[in-house]
Design a protein around this motif. Sequence first.
Motif, mmCIF file in Angstrom:
data_model
loop_
_atom_site.group_PDB
_atom_site.id
_atom_site.type_symbol
_atom_site.label_atom_id
_atom_site.label_comp_id
_atom_site.label_asym_id
_atom_site.label_seq_id
_atom_site.Cartn_x
_atom_site.Cartn_y
_atom_site.Cartn_z
ATOM 1 N N VAL A 110 -6.738 -3.532 4.562
ATOM 2 C CA VAL A 110 -6.311 -4.837 5.092
ATOM 3 C C VAL A 110 -7.300 -5.896 4.611
ATOM 4 O O VAL A 110 -8.510 -5.769 4.774
ATOM 5 C CB VAL A 110 -6.168 -4.805 6.630
ATOM 6 C CG1 VAL A 110 -7.460 -4.450 7.343
ATOM 7 C CG2 VAL A 110 -5.625 -6.145 7.158
ATOM 8 N N LEU A 111 -6.752 -6.934 4.002
ATOM 9 C CA LEU A 111 -7.581 -8.005 3.447
ATOM 10 C C LEU A 111 -7.862 -9.031 4.550
ATOM 11 O O LEU A 111 -6.924 -9.594 5.123
ATOM 12 C CB LEU A 111 -6.860 -8.661 2.275
ATOM 13 C CG LEU A 111 -7.629 -9.752 1.528
ATOM 14 C CD1 LEU A 111 -8.932 -9.222 0.930
ATOM 15 C CD2 LEU A 111 -6.752 -10.353 0.426
ATOM 16 N N ASP A 158 0.827 -1.206 0.000
ATOM 17 C CA ASP A 158 0.000 0.000 0.000
ATOM 18 C C ASP A 158 0.866 1.261 0.000
ATOM 19 O O ASP A 158 0.548 2.261 0.649
ATOM 20 C CB ASP A 158 -0.957 0.019 1.205
ATOM 21 C CG ASP A 158 -2.088 -1.003 1.054
ATOM 22 O OD1 ASP A 158 -2.208 -1.607 -0.027
ATOM 23 O OD2 ASP A 158 -2.839 -1.187 2.024
ATOM 24 N N GLY A 159 1.976 1.189 -0.706
ATOM 25 C CA GLY A 159 2.848 2.348 -0.847
ATOM 26 C C GLY A 159 3.933 2.442 0.200
ATOM 27 O O GLY A 159 4.944 3.105 -0.011
ATOM 28 N N HIS A 169 -12.971 -9.579 2.902
ATOM 29 C CA HIS A 169 -13.221 -8.138 2.884
ATOM 30 C C HIS A 169 -11.915 -7.351 2.980
ATOM 31 O O HIS A 169 -11.211 -7.459 3.983
ATOM 32 C CB HIS A 169 -14.138 -7.731 4.038
ATOM 33 C CG HIS A 169 -15.445 -8.469 4.045
ATOM 34 N ND1 HIS A 169 -16.422 -8.258 3.094
ATOM 35 C CD2 HIS A 169 -15.911 -9.431 4.865
ATOM 36 C CE1 HIS A 169 -17.453 -9.058 3.336
ATOM 37 N NE2 HIS A 169 -17.168 -9.788 4.405
ATOM 38 N N PRO A 170 -11.599 -6.548 1.973
ATOM 39 C CA PRO A 170 -10.482 -5.619 2.067
ATOM 40 C C PRO A 170 -10.960 -4.326 2.726
ATOM 41 O O PRO A 170 -11.611 -3.508 2.078
ATOM 42 C CB PRO A 170 -10.090 -5.404 0.599
ATOM 43 C CG PRO A 170 -11.345 -5.660 -0.182
ATOM 44 C CD PRO A 170 -12.230 -6.564 0.635
ATOM 45 N N MET A 171 -10.666 -4.146 3.991
ATOM 46 C CA MET A 171 -11.207 -3.002 4.733
ATOM 47 C C MET A 171 -10.248 -1.819 4.638
ATOM 48 O O MET A 171 -9.066 -1.932 4.949
ATOM 49 C CB MET A 171 -11.435 -3.382 6.205
ATOM 50 C CG MET A 171 -12.456 -4.502 6.382
ATOM 51 S SD MET A 171 -14.103 -4.162 5.651
ATOM 52 C CE MET A 171 -14.612 -2.727 6.611
ATOM 53 N N PRO A 189 -8.799 -5.996 -3.539
ATOM 54 C CA PRO A 189 -9.171 -4.755 -4.210
ATOM 55 C C PRO A 189 -8.590 -3.542 -3.483
ATOM 56 O O PRO A 189 -8.606 -3.483 -2.248
ATOM 57 C CB PRO A 189 -10.694 -4.771 -4.131
ATOM 58 C CG PRO A 189 -11.041 -6.216 -4.139
ATOM 59 C CD PRO A 189 -9.950 -6.886 -3.350
ATOM 60 N N ALA A 190 -8.053 -2.614 -4.264
ATOM 61 C CA ALA A 190 -7.479 -1.350 -3.806
ATOM 62 C C ALA A 190 -6.063 -1.476 -3.270
ATOM 63 O O ALA A 190 -5.400 -0.473 -3.015
ATOM 64 C CB ALA A 190 -8.343 -0.661 -2.748
ATOM 65 N N MET A 191 -5.583 -2.692 -3.077
ATOM 66 C CA MET A 191 -4.270 -2.846 -2.457
ATOM 67 C C MET A 191 -3.154 -2.703 -3.498
ATOM 68 O O MET A 191 -3.359 -2.912 -4.677
ATOM 69 C CB MET A 191 -4.182 -4.199 -1.757
ATOM 70 C CG MET A 191 -5.198 -4.291 -0.625
ATOM 71 S SD MET A 191 -5.292 -5.918 0.124
ATOM 72 C CE MET A 191 -3.747 -5.964 0.976
ATOM 73 N N ARG A 192 -1.999 -2.323 -3.000
ATOM 74 C CA ARG A 192 -0.814 -2.225 -3.850
ATOM 75 C C ARG A 192 0.313 -3.027 -3.242
ATOM 76 O O ARG A 192 0.442 -3.106 -2.014
ATOM 77 C CB ARG A 192 -0.350 -0.763 -3.993
ATOM 78 C CG ARG A 192 -1.257 0.087 -4.873
ATOM 79 C CD ARG A 192 -2.382 0.711 -4.093
ATOM 80 N NE ARG A 192 -1.892 1.664 -3.116
ATOM 81 C CZ ARG A 192 -2.462 1.888 -1.935
ATOM 82 N NH1 ARG A 192 -3.553 1.234 -1.574
ATOM 83 N NH2 ARG A 192 -1.951 2.761 -1.088
#
Length: 479
Positions: free
Chosen positions: A436-437, A251-252, A408-410, A269-272
């Motif tokens: 966080v997944l 996440d960077g 769930h990716p919170m 989803p949304a994670m890097r």
Amino acid sequence: MSQYSRPGLSRRSILAGSAGLALATALPRGARALVPALKEYRLNAAPAQVPLVGASRAETQVWAYHGQVPGPEIRVRQGERVRVLIENRLPEETTVHWHGVRVPNPMDGVPQLTQPPIGVGETFAYEFDCLDAGTFWYHPHQRSFAQAGRGLYGPFIVEENEPYPVDRDVTWMLGDWRLLKDGSISDDFGNLHDVSHAGRIGNTVTVNGLVREAFEVRAGERIRLRLINAANARIFGLTFEGHSPMVVALDGHPVEPHEPAGGQVVLGPAMRVDLVLDMTGRPGSRFKVVDSFYKGLEYQLLELSYTGEPLREVRATPVPRLPANPVREPDLSSARRHEVTLGGGMMGMMTGAMVHGDLMDIRSMLRQGLVWAINGVAATGHVHEPMATLAHGSSHVLAIANETAWWHPMHLHGHTFRVLSRNGVPTRYREWQDTVLIPPRERVEIGFAADNPGDWMFHCHVLEHQAGGMMGTIRVASA
Ligand code: C2O
Ligand code: CU
């Protein structure tokens, strides 16, 4: 220490371009500390046609930033200030959220909560300092399940002040589409089946907006590969045949360089994930990159294809650690603990939840497309009674229990948190994340310092789950 400086004319050097994507900055390096450069971009959000599946097939009607999927890469250096003018040429309202970037609240792009939505034909200027280096991204927060799902997303890269020693810095933004036979996007966005199950999982995966066969590399090359999962719902689990990727950032944010568990790079989803990939193959060889997250549904993302002359003999030099970002460390000894329970979904046994302050049974909820709840509350819209109000500067642990049968990716806005434990076992790397997944039935503890005032969304980044109620707001009181 996070400092959110306000726009001040004296500190700015605006070097705006004309039409289109404008970027510029030409300050000598030494001057940067005194006069932070301002980089300006202009992006429109509009319908467009793009060849997602390749030139030989019909183009797909998408929604895009500046006519491209992904949208233009925004690339600045740590400490710089960025201004992005968004012009809305969509047939509906929109906003832009700078996912993972610790922006001041009014720049966070959450409709109603932090700004009025950008009306059709209107323009909005986002402007903020880039405190953290790393791999981030941007996407709408208005009906995001449909707007991001139609192609509105782009990479946002903040470079370290000292260049990281690699031969190439590459971004792969992963997209997932549900296409019909004629190449058009299936418009069943937000249907109750997707909302109540794993979300909108598509049938076509793109890397930087295209279904790709191969990615060309050279023997001996060291690549920093920035992976961004821009899918609504698909979780990726990538393996690199014949190679040993090292994870250097999540996440960077820098993490101790390590091999991913089981050799599989998992991104919700949304994670890097930033990888360092040493190209140890021979010229002419090809290696598969496979996504095997969903059992029985494995497919080849693309192949690494060795072309040209070797760049150098492969040397096993250690992978250096990236410099830490200025994120405030939570004080765990004084941290307040909050229990957060995720409930609902198919096979979730939820009988009802609080909706707009009243208890609603699950049948009535379903009629409104509500299937999920956080602490028994199914949220709609973006403005909510806060789940918690936190004193500015105080530290907090969210103990999140996933009591559902789904992943769930919170995601927490405005902050970066440490992932402290999973099912009571301390994490090895105490990684900084913004998302966080959480696997089904797992308990995760995250810790953070509430140092950014405002009302911040906390939601599932399976965008259909978010729309189906799995969201809330955390308030950080002003200093
Ligand atoms: Cu990437 Cu609330 O979002
Ligand atoms: Cu979810």
